[in-house]
Design a protein around this motif. Structure first.
Motif, PDB file in Angstrom:
ATOM      1  N   GLU A   3      11.535  18.043 -47.941  1.00  0.00           N
ATOM      2  CA  GLU A   3      12.204  17.328 -46.849  1.00  0.00           C
ATOM      3  C   GLU A   3      12.020  18.075 -45.540  1.00  0.00           C
ATOM      4  O   GLU A   3      11.821  17.470 -44.474  1.00  0.00           O
ATOM      5  CB  GLU A   3      13.692  17.182 -47.159  1.00  0.00           C
ATOM      6  CG  GLU A   3      14.445  16.388 -46.093  1.00  0.00           C
ATOM      7  CD  GLU A   3      15.938  16.326 -46.358  1.00  0.00           C
ATOM      8  OE1 GLU A   3      16.644  15.748 -45.515  1.00  0.00           O
ATOM      9  OE2 GLU A   3      16.384  16.860 -47.395  1.00  0.00           O
ATOM     10  N   LEU A  15       8.608  17.348 -44.032  1.00  0.00           N
ATOM     11  CA  LEU A  15       8.531  16.046 -43.373  1.00  0.00           C
ATOM     12  C   LEU A  15       9.312  16.042 -42.057  1.00  0.00           C
ATOM     13  O   LEU A  15       8.809  15.556 -41.032  1.00  0.00           O
ATOM     14  CB  LEU A  15       9.063  14.957 -44.309  1.00  0.00           C
ATOM     15  CG  LEU A  15       8.210  14.712 -45.552  1.00  0.00           C
ATOM     16  CD1 LEU A  15       8.881  13.682 -46.455  1.00  0.00           C
ATOM     17  CD2 LEU A  15       6.815  14.249 -45.176  1.00  0.00           C
ATOM     18  N   GLU A  16      10.511  16.575 -42.096  1.00  0.00           N
ATOM     19  CA  GLU A  16      11.328  16.575 -40.882  1.00  0.00           C
ATOM     20  C   GLU A  16      10.729  17.486 -39.817  1.00  0.00           C
ATOM     21  O   GLU A  16      10.745  17.176 -38.627  1.00  0.00           O
ATOM     22  CB  GLU A  16      12.758  17.005 -41.214  1.00  0.00           C
ATOM     23  CG  GLU A  16      13.503  16.040 -42.132  1.00  0.00           C
ATOM     24  CD  GLU A  16      13.638  14.658 -41.507  1.00  0.00           C
ATOM     25  OE1 GLU A  16      13.666  14.547 -40.273  1.00  0.00           O
ATOM     26  OE2 GLU A  16      13.708  13.679 -42.270  1.00  0.00           O
ATOM     27  N   GLU A  36       5.726   8.416 -49.867  1.00  0.00           N
ATOM     28  CA  GLU A  36       7.152   8.535 -49.570  1.00  0.00           C
ATOM     29  C   GLU A  36       7.963   8.624 -50.866  1.00  0.00           C
ATOM     30  O   GLU A  36       8.897   9.419 -50.981  1.00  0.00           O
ATOM     31  CB  GLU A  36       7.606   7.337 -48.743  1.00  0.00           C
ATOM     32  CG  GLU A  36       9.070   7.419 -48.314  1.00  0.00           C
ATOM     33  CD  GLU A  36       9.488   6.222 -47.500  1.00  0.00           C
ATOM     34  OE1 GLU A  36      10.589   6.262 -46.918  1.00  0.00           O
ATOM     35  OE2 GLU A  36       8.722   5.233 -47.442  1.00  0.00           O
ATOM     36  N   LYS A  94       9.177  18.862 -55.908  1.00  0.00           N
ATOM     37  CA  LYS A  94      10.051  19.881 -55.340  1.00  0.00           C
ATOM     38  C   LYS A  94       9.287  21.012 -54.663  1.00  0.00           C
ATOM     39  O   LYS A  94       9.789  21.676 -53.778  1.00  0.00           O
ATOM     40  CB  LYS A  94      10.958  20.471 -56.431  1.00  0.00           C
ATOM     41  CG  LYS A  94      11.791  19.428 -57.184  1.00  0.00           C
ATOM     42  CD  LYS A  94      12.700  18.659 -56.255  1.00  0.00           C
ATOM     43  CE  LYS A  94      13.532  17.647 -57.011  1.00  0.00           C
ATOM     44  NZ  LYS A  94      14.356  16.804 -56.115  1.00  0.00           N
ATOM     45  N   SER A 111       7.455  11.975 -52.536  1.00  0.00           N
ATOM     46  CA  SER A 111       8.090  13.087 -51.813  1.00  0.00           C
ATOM     47  C   SER A 111       9.503  13.346 -52.306  1.00  0.00           C
ATOM     48  O   SER A 111      10.043  14.444 -52.122  1.00  0.00           O
ATOM     49  CB  SER A 111       8.104  12.785 -50.312  1.00  0.00           C
ATOM     50  OG  SER A 111       9.000  11.728 -50.013  1.00  0.00           O
ATOM     51  N   THR A 112      10.124  12.350 -52.937  1.00  0.00           N
ATOM     52  CA  THR A 112      11.483  12.530 -53.468  1.00  0.00           C
ATOM     53  C   THR A 112      11.478  13.152 -54.861  1.00  0.00           C
ATOM     54  O   THR A 112      12.526  13.553 -55.361  1.00  0.00           O
ATOM     55  CB  THR A 112      12.212  11.172 -53.530  1.00  0.00           C
ATOM     56  OG1 THR A 112      11.505  10.299 -54.428  1.00  0.00           O
ATOM     57  CG2 THR A 112      12.269  10.535 -52.152  1.00  0.00           C
ATOM     58  N   TYR A 127      14.934  22.953 -39.999  1.00  0.00           N
ATOM     59  CA  TYR A 127      14.234  22.330 -41.125  1.00  0.00           C
ATOM     60  C   TYR A 127      13.160  23.227 -41.727  1.00  0.00           C
ATOM     61  O   TYR A 127      12.670  22.956 -42.826  1.00  0.00           O
ATOM     62  CB  TYR A 127      13.618  20.999 -40.687  1.00  0.00           C
ATOM     63  CG  TYR A 127      14.651  19.910 -40.599  1.00  0.00           C
ATOM     64  CD1 TYR A 127      15.219  19.370 -41.753  1.00  0.00           C
ATOM     65  CD2 TYR A 127      15.085  19.427 -39.367  1.00  0.00           C
ATOM     66  CE1 TYR A 127      16.177  18.383 -41.678  1.00  0.00           C
ATOM     67  CE2 TYR A 127      16.041  18.428 -39.284  1.00  0.00           C
ATOM     68  CZ  TYR A 127      16.590  17.912 -40.446  1.00  0.00           C
ATOM     69  OH  TYR A 127      17.547  16.944 -40.382  1.00  0.00           O
ATOM     70  N   THR A 134       3.113  10.118 -44.679  1.00  0.00           N
ATOM     71  CA  THR A 134       4.252   9.635 -45.461  1.00  0.00           C
ATOM     72  C   THR A 134       4.901   8.432 -44.785  1.00  0.00           C
ATOM     73  O   THR A 134       5.394   7.527 -45.455  1.00  0.00           O
ATOM     74  CB  THR A 134       5.287  10.755 -45.654  1.00  0.00           C
ATOM     75  OG1 THR A 134       4.648  11.878 -46.277  1.00  0.00           O
ATOM     76  CG2 THR A 134       6.437  10.309 -46.534  1.00  0.00           C
ATOM     77  N   ARG A 142      14.016  24.506 -45.291  1.00  0.00           N
ATOM     78  CA  ARG A 142      14.106  23.619 -46.446  1.00  0.00           C
ATOM     79  C   ARG A 142      12.716  23.379 -47.034  1.00  0.00           C
ATOM     80  O   ARG A 142      11.717  23.889 -46.545  1.00  0.00           O
ATOM     81  CB  ARG A 142      14.788  22.324 -46.019  1.00  0.00           C
ATOM     82  CG  ARG A 142      16.144  22.591 -45.363  1.00  0.00           C
ATOM     83  CD  ARG A 142      16.827  21.349 -44.888  1.00  0.00           C
ATOM     84  NE  ARG A 142      17.229  20.500 -45.990  1.00  0.00           N
ATOM     85  CZ  ARG A 142      17.889  19.359 -45.830  1.00  0.00           C
ATOM     86  NH1 ARG A 142      18.212  18.939 -44.635  1.00  0.00           N
ATOM     87  NH2 ARG A 142      18.215  18.633 -46.883  1.00  0.00           N
TER      88      ARG A 142
END
Length: 322
Positions: free
Chosen positions: A74, A77-78, A126, A133, A129-130, A68, A119, A71
């Motif tokens: 995401e 967060l992961e 949350e 970028k 976060s989507t 992760y 988050t 990336r």
């Protein structure tokens, strides 16, 4: 010559174990087992809180963290989720070392963990976060509360913002929220005062002298301070003159009435004082003109409206008024 085989006899001695040492080893093993069980329980709790459903082992977590790391938002967060769980699994004092072995700076790991934890608790973060970028832009969002983030959720161009642009937008949103909150507080305070005024039978107008009392006191203090400053300047001028007079009398061969050239240093100081006083005079003149333009007519009328002995103004020849 033949050799005769001989059998070597080995002497076997019994090993006497220290029972106290054995007990201490067993206690340490039991304590380690308990710590491992507690760490596993805490790790499961943390995994549940942040929504991690992967393998709960140090090796698996480190492998997934490396994945992760490649990336963006995401990944943050992961990665943060796994760092949080890894922290619970590792013994006290080892986590930072493991983080460094994974190639993280301590501050970066903390920010990723903070982002994941926040988050998981904030629906607004949350949602954002989507849309965001940029990793740096998202980490900027993490540092703000939900009230500030609320103003960003409907913005169409948020995903194109850089970290600096987002920071400026968030700063403005924070100031806007502060202004709205202060305005709301003032309106509430004004409504409370109005309600209390109505309850007490309506507004009561205090005399002008009472309403001006605080302002008059401030004016008096300012004028007193200005007068003291001018008095101090006057003393400084006198002190400079006295000092130079004494200096002249101490010059070699000085006779009363002799003309002694003033040193450039004294001239420079006197010039500074003169320029400063000139600026004060200009300011005073400006203030006089301002107050005269605003209140000159009233001041003049108040000063010239003087009762003449034996005459009532506008009624020449009338009886005296004492």
């Amino acid at each position: 010559m033949s050799r005769i085989a001989t059998k070597t006899q080995e002497t076997v001695t019994d090993v006497v174990l220290d029972k106290n040492a054995v007990a201490r080893i067993e206690q340490a093993q039991d304590a380690m087992a308990i710590q491992a069980q507690e760490a596993s329980t805490q790790a499961k709790t943390m995994a549940l809180q942040v929504g991690y459903d992967g393998t709960l082992s140090v090796g698996a977590l480190e492998d997934e963290i490396r994945f992760y790391q490649k990336r963006t938002v995401e990944a943050i967060l992961e990665t943060g989720k796994r760092l949080l769980v890894l922290k619970e699994l590792t013994p006290h004092g080892e986590f930072q070392q493991r983080v460094e072995l994974l190639g993280f700076a301590k501050t970066t790991a903390f920010r990723f963990m903070q982002a994941a934890a926040k988050t998981a608790k904030s629906s607004k973060l949350e949602l954002l976060s989507t849309h965001v970028k940029s990793a740096s832009a998202f980490l900027e969002l993490v540092t703000h509360d939900d009230d500030t983030l609320e103003s960003l959720k409907d913005m169409d161009d948020i995903e194109r913002m850089s970290a600096s642009e987002l920071r400026a937008t968030l700063r403005q949103a924070k100031e806007d929220n502060k202004f709205i909150a202060e305005k709301r507080d003032k309106e509430s305070e004004r409504a409370d005062r109005a309600e209390k005024t109505l309850a007490s039978g309506g507004p009561r107008s205090a005399p002008v002298s009472e309403r001006l009392a605080d302002f008059e006191e401030q004016v008096g203090k300012a004028q007193e301070a200005a007068s003291k400053a001018l008095l101090e300047i006057t003393k400084q001028l006198g002190a400079l003159n006295d000092w130079w007079s004494e200096e002249m009398t101490q010059q070699p061969g000085y006779e009363p009435g002799d003309a002694v050239p003033t040193p450039p240093e004294v001239v420079e100081l006197a010039q500074k004082m003169h320029d400063h006083i000139e600026r004060i005079a200009a300011s005073v003149g400006g203030l006089q003109r301002q107050i005269w333009e605003n209140h000159g007519h009233d001041i003049q009328a108040a000063r010239t409206y003087v009762m003449q002995p034996g005459v009532i103004p506008g009624h020449a020849g009338q009886a005296e008024v004492e």
